[in-house]
Design a protein around this motif. Sequence first.
Motif, PDB file in Angstrom:
ATOM      1  N   GLN A  24     -18.460  -2.682  -4.154  1.00  0.00           N
ATOM      2  CA  GLN A  24     -19.137  -1.499  -3.629  1.00  0.00           C
ATOM      3  C   GLN A  24     -18.289  -0.822  -2.544  1.00  0.00           C
ATOM      4  OE1 GLN A  24     -20.345  -4.579  -4.065  1.00  0.00           O
ATOM      5  NE2 GLN A  24     -22.598  -4.619  -4.173  1.00  0.00           N
ATOM      6  N   ALA A  25     -17.665  -1.641  -1.715  1.00  0.00           N
ATOM      7  CA  ALA A  25     -16.820  -1.097  -0.654  1.00  0.00           C
ATOM      8  C   ALA A  25     -15.658  -0.310  -1.243  1.00  0.00           C
ATOM      9  CB  ALA A  25     -16.304  -2.223   0.233  1.00  0.00           C
ATOM     10  N   LEU A  26     -15.039  -0.837  -2.287  1.00  0.00           N
ATOM     11  CA  LEU A  26     -13.910  -0.144  -2.922  1.00  0.00           C
ATOM     12  C   LEU A  26     -14.343   1.228  -3.465  1.00  0.00           C
ATOM     13  CD1 LEU A  26     -12.203  -3.125  -4.797  1.00  0.00           C
ATOM     14  CD2 LEU A  26     -11.233  -1.812  -2.905  1.00  0.00           C
ATOM     15  N   GLU A  27     -15.508   1.259  -4.062  1.00  0.00           N
ATOM     16  CA  GLU A  27     -16.021   2.535  -4.590  1.00  0.00           C
ATOM     17  C   GLU A  27     -16.190   3.554  -3.471  1.00  0.00           C
ATOM     18  OE1 GLU A  27     -19.616   1.951  -6.742  1.00  0.00           O
ATOM     19  OE2 GLU A  27     -18.732   0.547  -8.189  1.00  0.00           O
ATOM     20  N   ASN A  28     -16.706   3.121  -2.349  1.00  0.00           N
ATOM     21  CA  ASN A  28     -16.933   4.047  -1.233  1.00  0.00           C
ATOM     22  C   ASN A  28     -15.637   4.468  -0.548  1.00  0.00           C
ATOM     23  OD1 ASN A  28     -19.816   4.502  -1.247  1.00  0.00           O
ATOM     24  ND2 ASN A  28     -20.034   2.331  -0.722  1.00  0.00           N
ATOM     25  N   TYR A  29     -14.647   3.562  -0.496  1.00  0.00           N
ATOM     26  CA  TYR A  29     -13.339   3.959   0.033  1.00  0.00           C
ATOM     27  C   TYR A  29     -12.724   5.055  -0.848  1.00  0.00           C
ATOM     28  CZ  TYR A  29     -12.687   0.388   3.692  1.00  0.00           C
ATOM     29  OH  TYR A  29     -12.773  -0.359   4.838  1.00  0.00           O
ATOM     30  N   GLN A  30     -12.904   4.897  -2.163  1.00  0.00           N
ATOM     31  CA  GLN A  30     -12.386   5.915  -3.077  1.00  0.00           C
ATOM     32  C   GLN A  30     -13.033   7.271  -2.804  1.00  0.00           C
ATOM     33  OE1 GLN A  30     -13.078   3.664  -6.837  1.00  0.00           O
ATOM     34  NE2 GLN A  30     -10.971   4.228  -7.322  1.00  0.00           N
ATOM     35  N   LYS A  31     -14.332   7.254  -2.561  1.00  0.00           N
ATOM     36  CA  LYS A  31     -15.049   8.510  -2.285  1.00  0.00           C
ATOM     37  C   LYS A  31     -14.564   9.133  -0.981  1.00  0.00           C
ATOM     38  CE  LYS A  31     -19.182   7.108  -4.852  1.00  0.00           C
ATOM     39  NZ  LYS A  31     -20.569   6.608  -4.754  1.00  0.00           N
ATOM     40  N   VAL A  32     -14.275   8.295   0.004  1.00  0.00           N
ATOM     41  CA  VAL A  32     -13.737   8.802   1.274  1.00  0.00           C
ATOM     42  C   VAL A  32     -12.447   9.564   1.022  1.00  0.00           C
ATOM     43  CG1 VAL A  32     -12.744   8.166   3.507  1.00  0.00           C
ATOM     44  CG2 VAL A  32     -14.741   6.941   2.656  1.00  0.00           C
ATOM     45  N   LEU A  33     -11.539   8.952   0.248  1.00  0.00           N
ATOM     46  CA  LEU A  33     -10.223   9.550   0.029  1.00  0.00           C
ATOM     47  C   LEU A  33     -10.286  10.750  -0.904  1.00  0.00           C
ATOM     48  CD1 LEU A  33      -8.164   6.233  -0.173  1.00  0.00           C
ATOM     49  CD2 LEU A  33      -8.275   7.859   1.732  1.00  0.00           C
ATOM     50  N   GLU A  34     -11.302  10.775  -1.762  1.00  0.00           N
ATOM     51  CA  GLU A  34     -11.488  11.972  -2.600  1.00  0.00           C
ATOM     52  C   GLU A  34     -11.890  13.156  -1.736  1.00  0.00           C
ATOM     53  OE1 GLU A  34     -14.384  10.814  -5.450  1.00  0.00           O
ATOM     54  OE2 GLU A  34     -13.019   9.478  -6.564  1.00  0.00           O
ATOM     55  N   LEU A  35     -12.710  12.888  -0.728  1.00  0.00           N
ATOM     56  CA  LEU A  35     -13.144  13.960   0.179  1.00  0.00           C
ATOM     57  C   LEU A  35     -12.064  14.344   1.181  1.00  0.00           C
ATOM     58  CD1 LEU A  35     -16.806  12.732   0.910  1.00  0.00           C
ATOM     59  CD2 LEU A  35     -16.143  14.776  -0.387  1.00  0.00           C
ATOM     60  N   ASN A  36     -11.289  13.334   1.616  1.00  0.00           N
ATOM     61  CA  ASN A  36     -10.246  13.596   2.609  1.00  0.00           C
ATOM     62  C   ASN A  36      -9.051  12.671   2.377  1.00  0.00           C
ATOM     63  OD1 ASN A  36      -8.685  14.182   4.804  1.00  0.00           O
ATOM     64  ND2 ASN A  36     -10.351  14.091   6.296  1.00  0.00           N
ATOM     65  N   PRO A  37      -8.118  13.074   1.516  1.00  0.00           N
ATOM     66  CA  PRO A  37      -6.962  12.239   1.182  1.00  0.00           C
ATOM     67  C   PRO A  37      -6.041  11.976   2.376  1.00  0.00           C
ATOM     68  CG  PRO A  37      -7.240  14.045  -0.387  1.00  0.00           C
ATOM     69  CD  PRO A  37      -8.133  14.341   0.765  1.00  0.00           C
ATOM     70  N   ALA A  38      -6.173  12.734   3.437  1.00  0.00           N
ATOM     71  CA  ALA A  38      -5.269  12.605   4.584  1.00  0.00           C
ATOM     72  C   ALA A  38      -5.688  11.518   5.569  1.00  0.00           C
ATOM     73  CB  ALA A  38      -5.167  13.944   5.319  1.00  0.00           C
ATOM     74  N   LEU A  39      -6.810  10.835   5.309  1.00  0.00           N
ATOM     75  CA  LEU A  39      -7.255   9.782   6.220  1.00  0.00           C
ATOM     76  C   LEU A  39      -6.415   8.513   5.998  1.00  0.00           C
ATOM     77  CD1 LEU A  39     -11.151  10.110   6.178  1.00  0.00           C
ATOM     78  CD2 LEU A  39      -9.593  10.648   8.051  1.00  0.00           C
ATOM     79  N   VAL A  40      -5.352   8.396   6.768  1.00  0.00           N
ATOM     80  CA  VAL A  40      -4.379   7.319   6.563  1.00  0.00           C
ATOM     81  C   VAL A  40      -4.987   5.942   6.843  1.00  0.00           C
ATOM     82  CG1 VAL A  40      -2.142   6.391   7.276  1.00  0.00           C
ATOM     83  CG2 VAL A  40      -2.485   8.862   7.131  1.00  0.00           C
ATOM     84  N   LEU A  41      -5.744   5.824   7.917  1.00  0.00           N
ATOM     85  CA  LEU A  41      -6.340   4.531   8.249  1.00  0.00           C
ATOM     86  C   LEU A  41      -7.322   4.072   7.181  1.00  0.00           C
ATOM     87  CD1 LEU A  41      -6.884   4.817  12.107  1.00  0.00           C
ATOM     88  CD2 LEU A  41      -5.125   3.521  10.890  1.00  0.00           C
ATOM     89  N   ALA A  42      -8.076   5.028   6.637  1.00  0.00           N
ATOM     90  CA  ALA A  42      -9.004   4.689   5.556  1.00  0.00           C
ATOM     91  C   ALA A  42      -8.229   4.231   4.323  1.00  0.00           C
ATOM     92  CB  ALA A  42      -9.880   5.886   5.220  1.00  0.00           C
TER      93      ALA A  42
END
Length: 381
Positions: free
Chosen positions: A69-87
């Motif tokens: 579940q965490a991996l799925e949500n990390y993917q959604k984070v990066l889809e919304l903002n690919p520039a979040l390096v720490l994420a």
Amino acid sequence: MITRIIFSLCFFSTFTLFPQKGNFQVADSLATVGKNTEAIELLKQTDPKTGKIYLRLAQIQKSIDQNDQALENYQKVLELNPALVLAAQEYGELLLESGKLDKADSLFSSLSEKYPDNAGFLYRIGLAKEKKKDSSAMDYFFKTVGLDSTHQAALYKTAKYELKHRKPHNAIHLSSTGLESRPNNASLLSILGQAYLATLQFEEAAKPFERLLELGEGSEFILERLASAYRRSGQTDKAIQIYNKMLEIDNMNGMVHTNLGVLHLKKDNTKKAQEHFMMALFIKNRPSDTEFLNLGLVYKRKEDFRSAYISFQKALEENPENERAMIELALTADGHFEDKQAVLELYQDFVVKYAEYGRKDMLSIAEYRISELKKEIHLSK
């Protein structure tokens, strides 16, 4: 049941009383006090979900091992903002942890291209490749050290590699470099000590192992190498002390008893030497020639030549190729037996067997005594 109702009322009261505070802050507070399930449910109910919401949701799920579940949500984070390096880094580390190695490799490779000065990304590419058993992994660990000479994990990987591949001087350099910034890094101290042993720098080898003991790292592995460093640098009393510590951990360690026997014999403490050699013989399922040889040397030192002769014979029965036992058998017979012809034959057997590859000092002794014994036998006729 009453407790659950009270908690639910308190929870919804909090949500109602502080609508401006937002679900994120409430969920964050819940997670802080260990109420992760409640925090996750609250974040899931939040709509619309921002990248910040998905990120916190992923982090909380990761903390309680809900990795998929965490991996799925990390993917959604990066889809919304690919520039979040720490994420992206957190996502990559979870991919590594979850065994999704190709994805992790690809992600960190992409990050490394964008941020070529980030040694951490190079190191994680190496980790992904190492887990995939890709031989190029070490290249990335060495590149990491080239970019950041203080990177402890990469220094350990490279120093260990150099030690394993018989380049101990390189291992000394790498581990020493890491210890400059973190003097108490136990892994690097261990590599440094082993590398000094490999280069026969026994006094130097003792220092990192001594430090490990001070740090509470008193495993048999550490103690054995420290004792070896002391023994081989002539620090007999210190070696005995450490071997005795090893016996406190395991009194049935035959190797330790053998080494203690040798050290006590060196100090001319024949009683203790004999005790340890006998203990070593008792422990082993099948007695070895080494213990019988050492026991023979103890008896010889005590001038019990009959027992010494028998011990050397037993050593040769265990291992007919024991060169030292064979010459000691002849020497013991030579000094104390009356049958010169029998002694001569022992020396002759030794020379015949070891003429091509035996120790020169032993061969010289045997050849000299053969010459002298022939004269004595001739004159006695």
